[in-house]
Motif scaffolding. Structure first.
Motif, mmCIF file in Angstrom:
data_model
loop_
_atom_site.group_PDB
_atom_site.id
_atom_site.type_symbol
_atom_site.label_atom_id
_atom_site.label_comp_id
_atom_site.label_asym_id
_atom_site.label_seq_id
_atom_site.Cartn_x
_atom_site.Cartn_y
_atom_site.Cartn_z
ATOM 1 N N ASP A 513 0.863 -1.180 0.069
ATOM 2 C CA ASP A 513 -0.061 -0.059 -0.057
ATOM 3 C C ASP A 513 0.903 1.222 0.014
ATOM 4 N N ILE A 514 1.903 1.070 0.696
ATOM 5 C CA ILE A 514 2.875 2.188 0.691
ATOM 6 C C ILE A 514 3.424 2.598 -0.622
ATOM 7 N N MET A 515 3.916 1.542 -1.310
ATOM 8 C CA MET A 515 4.492 1.552 -2.621
ATOM 9 C C MET A 515 3.706 2.016 -3.601
ATOM 10 N N VAL A 516 2.289 1.675 -3.689
ATOM 11 C CA VAL A 516 1.327 2.277 -4.514
ATOM 12 C C VAL A 516 0.999 3.579 -4.135
ATOM 13 N N TYR A 517 1.107 3.987 -2.813
ATOM 14 C CA TYR A 517 0.941 5.546 -2.529
ATOM 15 C C TYR A 517 1.875 6.181 -3.209
ATOM 16 N N LEU A 518 3.264 5.714 -2.906
ATOM 17 C CA LEU A 518 4.448 6.510 -3.422
ATOM 18 C C LEU A 518 4.174 6.837 -5.076
ATOM 19 N N ALA A 519 3.951 5.509 -5.800
ATOM 20 C CA ALA A 519 3.795 5.676 -7.181
ATOM 21 C C ALA A 519 2.775 6.772 -7.494
ATOM 22 N N ASN A 520 1.745 7.029 -6.891
ATOM 23 C CA ASN A 520 0.436 7.771 -7.217
ATOM 24 C C ASN A 520 0.900 9.087 -6.711
ATOM 25 N N ASN A 522 3.630 10.782 -6.769
ATOM 26 C CA ASN A 522 4.401 11.532 -7.654
ATOM 27 C C ASN A 522 5.539 12.526 -7.003
ATOM 28 N N LYS A 523 5.908 12.202 -5.908
ATOM 29 C CA LYS A 523 6.909 13.101 -5.333
ATOM 30 C C LYS A 523 8.226 12.454 -4.871
ATOM 31 N N PHE A 524 9.327 12.593 -5.327
ATOM 32 C CA PHE A 524 10.463 11.846 -5.159
ATOM 33 C C PHE A 524 11.145 12.278 -3.850
ATOM 34 N N GLU A 525 10.686 13.304 -3.173
ATOM 35 C CA GLU A 525 11.052 13.469 -1.651
ATOM 36 C C GLU A 525 10.385 12.592 -0.848
ATOM 37 N N GLU A 526 9.255 12.137 -1.046
ATOM 38 C CA GLU A 526 8.560 10.887 -0.216
ATOM 39 C C GLU A 526 9.409 9.609 -0.575
ATOM 40 N N TYR A 527 9.974 9.300 -1.769
ATOM 41 C CA TYR A 527 10.449 8.191 -2.031
ATOM 42 C C TYR A 527 11.725 8.249 -1.268
ATOM 43 N N SER A 771 12.440 -6.871 -9.694
ATOM 44 C CA SER A 771 11.224 -6.080 -9.522
ATOM 45 C C SER A 771 10.894 -5.022 -10.679
ATOM 46 N N ARG A 772 9.788 -5.172 -11.292
ATOM 47 C CA ARG A 772 9.439 -3.931 -12.228
ATOM 48 C C ARG A 772 9.245 -2.692 -11.917
ATOM 49 N N TYR A 773 8.675 -2.684 -10.732
ATOM 50 C CA TYR A 773 8.437 -1.579 -9.705
ATOM 51 C C TYR A 773 9.601 -0.764 -9.776
ATOM 52 N N TRP A 774 10.716 -0.980 -9.012
ATOM 53 C CA TRP A 774 11.903 -0.447 -8.926
ATOM 54 C C TRP A 774 12.506 -0.174 -10.272
ATOM 55 N N MET A 775 12.148 -0.892 -11.272
ATOM 56 C CA MET A 775 12.814 -0.497 -12.496
ATOM 57 C C MET A 775 12.306 0.623 -13.002
ATOM 58 N N TRP A 776 10.965 0.911 -12.981
ATOM 59 C CA TRP A 776 10.138 2.055 -13.143
ATOM 60 C C TRP A 776 10.524 3.021 -12.403
ATOM 61 N N VAL A 777 10.701 2.952 -10.735
ATOM 62 C CA VAL A 777 11.189 4.095 -10.147
ATOM 63 C C VAL A 777 12.542 4.739 -10.785
ATOM 64 N N VAL A 778 13.625 3.629 -11.064
ATOM 65 C CA VAL A 778 14.857 4.448 -11.556
ATOM 66 C C VAL A 778 14.617 5.049 -12.761
ATOM 67 N N CYS A 779 13.836 4.653 -13.751
ATOM 68 C CA CYS A 779 13.615 5.323 -15.039
ATOM 69 C C CYS A 779 13.026 6.737 -14.628
ATOM 70 N N LYS A 780 12.134 6.710 -13.768
ATOM 71 C CA LYS A 780 11.302 7.990 -13.554
ATOM 72 C C LYS A 780 12.190 9.221 -12.844
ATOM 73 N N TYR A 781 12.967 8.759 -11.950
ATOM 74 C CA TYR A 781 13.485 9.330 -10.839
ATOM 75 C C TYR A 781 15.157 9.233 -11.083
ATOM 76 N N GLN A 782 15.603 8.899 -12.214
ATOM 77 C CA GLN A 782 17.038 8.719 -12.388
ATOM 78 C C GLN A 782 17.828 10.032 -12.263
ATOM 79 N N HIS A 783 17.462 10.943 -12.587
ATOM 80 C CA HIS A 783 18.132 12.398 -12.349
ATOM 81 C C HIS A 783 18.060 12.747 -11.006
#
Length: 816
Positions: A513-520, A522-527, A771-783
């Protein structure tokens, strides 16, 4: 080899491989000839190969059908068992790699059952202390009776807990017996029963402490009640005198209230009551603590401590309150020796990283302060000591560089600046906390709460109502006060249970639930907050969730908090009706038809049913009235019960997330049950999946549901300085090497596959399933990751970019 492996696993009764796997070296070894005659592609197939395959198949099915077992694996579990065996064979490492997923499945299932059983025990103890034990204590007439009752209660709760543990052990045996994984679970059954017994011992000790505290609170409360009752009697007398003067007149209710209010403040002043409880300045206490705890920083504090700074009055939280421009390179941090290339860019990176580090500390403090503010407590210096220890420990942990690879140390002037900043904030915070507590609990505040009762007495006397009506009014007000206090004390138990029910899969469900919340969100500071300190993030998230679930009002409906209170309140009023009827019936006998006998009978019935901790002191004003008709008095009480119940419920219906004040916050207990183990993977910072804090001591190592790319934790390649995208569960199956501080030439390189040598309590199953989830996180927030760690952009595999947010979220659901 088998004996060595058994020794590594601390298993004493395994001596032969056949005790691990049903294997006969004579009958269970087959020779396979080549599949082809000659060289492909022109070579014909060898029929002997197919015949050998058929013999092996027949042998497997024959052995499976003839094996005598108490339980049998499902087809899915059998496939899982074979996969685990094959991984173990490929790795040639039965001790560290042959930790099969069936064991994980069995352990998780058993752990969920044990969590449910232990909650049953804990809930029983909590309710016993707050209801039955308190009821027995409040009915003691003197201190000697209190001590005797205390001893009897402690003995009784110990016996009850012992009986409950026996029942829990039987329930666990039944659960294991019914499970298809019984043969796997049996290895942990005894250790779990031992844990039940240890929990029982701890609960007995905690119950003894809580009951002792309740006993002492009752002693103190009696002294306060005596003083409070005297004040109330004086107010009653003043209200009576005023009412007598106004008898015969016929003013309306508004005029009567207006006249009463005019006299009220003068009566309070006449009694000499004040709004505050005397205490030493909180600012002074904190200042003294700082000089004692940080003597070497005294020069920094001198002249700077508590200068007038109105900004702290409006500072709602510490996180984000220190910016990078306040970090001085030579004063606040220093680069580690042996590192070069520390120019302006690196200096700016260190400043930003220092802000990240201290915000992680601030989040812990903010979380703790939020928890304290939600409780009805007064200031205690231990809270400040706890907060200062968080600062000291976090800075020390950073400078040790055991769990981080930052290239700088934080210096004493930086610590002094942070301590001073936090001290200023908590001084303001705790001053407000104490003012709120005093406003509610001071003698003047307690009398203010009596104003409604005094007003009702005044109006009844002016209107020349009977003594029966006046006594019924006193009874009503006493019940409202007592029931509200008691239900408020019980509600955290109900709230804890309701929140736990939201997560049937415990920690996995919470993390999902936390990971779904983080994905939605859309705040890197929360990640960033979740990656660096998942425990504190989860605690804050659970706090917000609890407030949303309990206090969110949909349309005109009631909140969940009010609904839970309604259930408790209704149950109490059902018992209350019975007690009133019982007291009335017993007072129909000749010589017993007076209010004193009625109260005695009423309290006796309440004490026997233990539904409400009620002392005779609370009914002192009822007893002072000259009730003429006990039957009529009882009828008035019964007729007004529904209305009284509605008044009690309105208190809970008006409560929201910002006004609630727990006697004891439910959040720590919820976190203990849902989150449990606070360990993180040393390579990727993924939290351990276990809810049992002591699982490692039981021989079950730390494990993760999934792992992450190591760059999320800050790993980068030595030559390119690019963020690493390899997952650690892949790296442990390779010849790859690592070291924590890649620029430190003195540190040795280590093989990932040898992680057990340094981290024996961890189990990272080698796998290419990532994990495809963390692959997506790396792509979205690599910078953002690159800026966070001061490294370079990663070489992201091309197929990662095609993963959508929806696919990333969906992949979590398929993780087990």
């Amino acid at each position: 080899m088998t004996q060595e492996a058994a020794g590594e696993e601390n298993i004493a009764d395994i001596n032969a491989f056949s005790q691990v796997i049903d294997f006969d070296s004579e009958a269970n070894v087959w020779y396979f000839s080549d599949l082809w005659y000659g060289d492909p592609p022109m070579a014909p197939a060898n029929p002997g190969y197919s015949k050998c395959v058929t013999r092996v198949k027949d042998a497997l099915f024959s052995d499976s059908s003839m094996t005598q077992r108490e339980t049998y694996l499902t087809i899915t579990d059998t496939i899982s068992r074979i996969e685990d065996l094959w991984i173990g064979i490929l790795k040639d490492d039965f001790v560290f790699s042959f930790r099969n997923s069936l064991e994980v499945k069995a352990y998780n299932s058993m752990e969920r059952q044990c969590q449910s059983l232990t909650w049953t025990l804990e809930k029983y103890v909590l309710e016993f202390i707050r209801s039955e034990a308190k009821s027995m204590l409040v009915n003691c007439l003197n201190d000697n009776d209190l001590e005797n009752a205390f001893s009897n209660i402690v003995t009784r709760v110990a016996i009850e807990i012992e009986q409950q543990v026996t029942s829990l052990c039987n329930d666990l045996d039944s659960f294991v017996e019914r499970s298809t994984l019984k043969d796997v679970m049996i290895q942990w059954t005894q250790s779990k029963k031992t844990r039940f017994k240890l929990l029982a011992e701890n609960l007995v000790l905690k119950a003894k402490t809580d009951i002792s505290n309740t006993k002492e609170e009752i002693k103190i409360q009696r002294l306060k009640i005596t003083e409070q009752t005297n004040h109330e009697r004086e107010i009653n007398e003043l209200a009576t005198n005023l009412a007598v003067k106004m008898q015969g007149k016929t003013p309306d209710r508004d005029k009567l209230e207006g006249d009463f209010n005019q006299f009220w403040n003068s009566w309070i002043n006449q009694l000499g009551l004040k709004d505050d409880i005397k205490f030493c300045s909180i600012a002074d206490q904190i200042e003294n603590l700082l000089y004692d705890k940080f003597p070497s920083d005294a020069a920094f504090f001198k002249g700077k401590w508590f200068k007038a700074d109105p900004s702290y009055d409006h500072l709602s939280k510490l996180e984000g309150s220190i910016s990078a421009h306040r970090i001085m390179p030579t004063e606040h941090f220093s680069r580690l020796s042996g590192l070069f290339g520390f120019g302006k860019e690196k200096t700016d990176n260190c400043r930003n990283q220092t802000v990240d580090i201290i915000n992680q500390t601030f989040r812990k403090i903010d979380s703790r302060l939020l928890e304290l503010y939600s409780q009805d407590i007064r200031f205690d210096m231990s809270y400040v000591t706890e907060i200062m220890n968080i600062i000291v420990n976090d800075i020390d942990d950073h400078n040790d560089h055991i769990t981080n690879d930052y290239k700088f140390n934080l210096l004493p002037p930086f610590r002094a600046m942070i301590v001073n900043h936090v001290a200023m904030h908590v001084s303001t915070f705790f001053t407000k906390l104490n003012e709120r507590y005093n406003k509610k609990h001071s003698p003047k505040s307690q009398i203010e709460m009596y104003k409604g009762t005094a007003l009702a007495l005044f109006i009844n006397l002016v209107e020349q109502k009977t003594e029966d009506v006046i006594a019924a009014g006193f009874f009503k007000e006493a019940m409202i006060k007592t029931i509200v206090e008691h239900v408020t004390e019980l509600l955290p138990i109900d709230i804890q249970e309701n929140i736990l029910l939201l997560f049937s899969n415990a920690k996995f469900g919470l993390m999902k639930d936390i990971m779904v919340y983080l994905a939605n969100a859309n705040k890197f500071e929360e990640y960033k907050a979740f990656i660096k300190d998942p425990t504190t993030f989860a605690k804050t998230w659970i706090t917000k969730l609890t407030n949303e679930v309990m206090f969110e009002r949909k349309g005109k409906g009631e909140t969940k908090y009010a609904d839970l209170a309604k259930s408790r309140v209704h149950q109490i009023f059902c018992h209350l009706r019975e007690s009133i009827q019982e007291a009335n019936e017993n007072c129909t006998k000749p010589g017993h038809s007076n209010v004193k006998h009625w109260i005695d009978n009423f309290l006796k019935h309440v004490a026997e049913t233990n539904y409400l901790p009620l002392s005779s002191d609370i009914l002192i004003h009822v007893q002072s009235r000259k009730v003429s008709d006990i039957g009529n008095f009882s009828k008035m009480l019964l007729d007004d019960l529904k209305n009284t119940e509605r008044i009690v419920l309105r208190t809970f219906q008006a409560t929201n997330g910002s006004t609630v004040q727990w006697n004891e916050s439910p959040i720590p207990k919820i976190m203990n049950r849902l989150w449990g183990c606070e360990a993180k993977c040393m390579f990727c910072y993924e939290p351990c999946k276990n809810t049992d804090k002591d699982h490692a001591s039981l021989g079950f190592p730390h494990q993760c549901i999934q792992h992450r790319p190591k760059g999320i934790r800050g790993f980068s390649w030595v030559r390119s300085d690019k963020l690493v995208v390899d997952f650690c569960n892949y790296s442990v199956s390779t010849e790859n090497m690592y070291k924590w501080h890649k620029d430190d030439e003195r540190e040795e390189w280590k093989y990932y596959k040898d992680y057990k040598k340094r981290h024996p309590d961890w189990d990272i199953l080698p796998s290419s399933d990532v994990s495809r989830y963390w692959m997506w996180v790396v792509c979205k927030y690599q910078h953002e990751f690159v800026k966070m760690y001061g490294i370079k952009l990663p070489d992201v595999p091309a197929h990662w970019w095609s993963i959508t947010k929806e696919q990333a979220i969906e992949s979590i659901s398929s993780t087990s």
